[in-house]
Design a protein around this motif. Structure first.
Motif, PDB file in Angstrom:
ATOM      1  N   UNK A   9       3.842  10.119  -7.017  1.00  0.00           N
ATOM      2  CA  UNK A   9       5.195  10.492  -7.450  1.00  0.00           C
ATOM      3  C   UNK A   9       5.989  11.112  -6.300  1.00  0.00           C
ATOM      4  N   UNK A  10       5.935  10.449  -5.166  1.00  0.00           N
ATOM      5  CA  UNK A  10       6.560  10.985  -3.959  1.00  0.00           C
ATOM      6  C   UNK A  10       7.450   9.905  -3.339  1.00  0.00           C
ATOM      7  N   UNK A  11       8.650   9.723  -3.903  1.00  0.00           N
ATOM      8  CA  UNK A  11       9.563   8.681  -3.460  1.00  0.00           C
ATOM      9  C   UNK A  11      10.837   9.314  -2.911  1.00  0.00           C
ATOM     10  N   UNK A  12      11.531   8.532  -2.092  1.00  0.00           N
ATOM     11  CA  UNK A  12      12.811   8.976  -1.555  1.00  0.00           C
ATOM     12  C   UNK A  12      13.703   7.756  -1.376  1.00  0.00           C
ATOM     13  N   UNK A  47       7.389  -2.024  -6.596  1.00  0.00           N
ATOM     14  CA  UNK A  47       8.823  -2.283  -6.611  1.00  0.00           C
ATOM     15  C   UNK A  47       9.154  -3.763  -6.518  1.00  0.00           C
ATOM     16  N   UNK A  48       8.356  -4.519  -5.797  1.00  0.00           N
ATOM     17  CA  UNK A  48       8.657  -5.918  -5.520  1.00  0.00           C
ATOM     18  C   UNK A  48       8.398  -6.805  -6.733  1.00  0.00           C
ATOM     19  N   UNK A 107       0.826  -1.205   0.000  1.00  0.00           N
ATOM     20  CA  UNK A 107       0.000   0.000   0.000  1.00  0.00           C
ATOM     21  C   UNK A 107       0.861   1.257   0.000  1.00  0.00           C
ATOM     22  N   UNK A 108       1.934   1.257   0.784  1.00  0.00           N
ATOM     23  CA  UNK A 108       2.866   2.400   0.788  1.00  0.00           C
ATOM     24  C   UNK A 108       3.489   2.575  -0.594  1.00  0.00           C
ATOM     25  N   UNK A 109       3.891   1.468  -1.178  1.00  0.00           N
ATOM     26  CA  UNK A 109       4.487   1.473  -2.514  1.00  0.00           C
ATOM     27  C   UNK A 109       3.513   2.061  -3.534  1.00  0.00           C
ATOM     28  N   UNK A 110       2.269   1.563  -3.513  1.00  0.00           N
ATOM     29  CA  UNK A 110       1.259   2.010  -4.476  1.00  0.00           C
ATOM     30  C   UNK A 110       0.967   3.499  -4.338  1.00  0.00           C
ATOM     31  N   UNK A 111       0.742   3.956  -3.116  1.00  0.00           N
ATOM     32  CA  UNK A 111       0.351   5.349  -2.914  1.00  0.00           C
ATOM     33  C   UNK A 111       1.479   6.313  -3.262  1.00  0.00           C
ATOM     34  N   UNK A 112       2.705   5.978  -2.880  1.00  0.00           N
ATOM     35  CA  UNK A 112       3.814   6.890  -3.169  1.00  0.00           C
ATOM     36  C   UNK A 112       4.170   6.901  -4.653  1.00  0.00           C
ATOM     37  N   UNK A 113       3.960   5.784  -5.334  1.00  0.00           N
ATOM     38  CA  UNK A 113       4.136   5.781  -6.793  1.00  0.00           C
ATOM     39  C   UNK A 113       3.070   6.644  -7.461  1.00  0.00           C
ATOM     40  N   UNK A 114       1.828   6.467  -7.020  1.00  0.00           N
ATOM     41  CA  UNK A 114       0.727   7.225  -7.624  1.00  0.00           C
ATOM     42  C   UNK A 114       0.892   8.720  -7.417  1.00  0.00           C
TER      43      UNK A 114
END
Length: 211
Positions: A119-122, A180-181, A110-117
């Protein structure tokens, strides 16, 4: 008759699948995500004030949250099916995975999906996700290398619950958004998903899903 409020690309897939496994008569009401927000439509608020799916109507009962719905349907209609009995050695494992499916297993996808959607990655987030995915999938790989299903050698409702976060990893939940996985390094997990999708009840359920 049981009414299942189904949202495309959501956890409500679990409830349609469970109804098929139990042979329950049901009517499905489809709700489509809004564009471009991908949020559930306001029509769901008539059943669940939070406007989320899944939700069911069973006579006077209105209930949301997939885990709660699964437990309710098994308690009312299951007749002991799809869950180990109290006192069965598999019961603690069943309870663990029933609840891990909506807690531990959902955090990284869920963290992966939301941050991709968004565009907020670090870099720290990427490192967190790599570690979490490796830990979770590695543990599942070990478990499923020894037995066919998460609670043991018998299929249970815990497998219905666990399948969704794993499906989020394997397929694009939303077009163009790939997590990512990967399951490439976890053959027992991949084989497990193939077993689940080969079940006749899943095959019947999936024909009910619309985009």
């Amino acid at each position: 008759m049981l009414v299942i409020h189904h949202l495309n690309r959501s956890r409500s897939e679990r409830i349609v699948w469970l109804a098929e496994e139990l042979g329950l008569p049901y009517r499905i009401v489809h709700h489509k995500r809004e564009v471009p927000s991908k949020r559930a439509p306001a029509s769901l608020k008539a059943i669940n004030p939070l406007g989320k799916a899944p939700a069911i109507e069973d006579g006077e009962v209105k209930l949301a949250e997939s885990g709660a719905i699964v437990e309710y349907l098994l308690e009312k209609y299951g007749q002991g099916r799809l869950q180990p009995a109290v006192g069965d050695p598999a019961r603690p494992r069943y309870l663990h995975w029933m609840h891990a499916a909506e807690s531990t297993l959902m955090v990284a996808p869920l963290t992966d999906l939301l941050t991709l959607a968004m565009n907020n990655r670090s870099a720290p987030l990427e490192a967190f996700l790599r570690h979490d995915y490796q830990t979770l999938l590695g543990h599942l790989e070990e478990v499923l290398g020894k037995q066919d299903y998460v609670a043991g050698d018998a299929f249970t409702a815990a497998d219905i619950m666990v399948s969704f976060p794993l499906s989020m990893i394997e397929v694009e939940l939303f077009p163009g958004v790939k997590l990512q996985a990967s399951l490439d390094d976890f053959p027992a997990v991949r084989a497990y998903l193939r077993r689940l999708r080969a079940r006749p009840a899943w095959q019947r359920a999936v024909t009910q899903f619309i985009e």
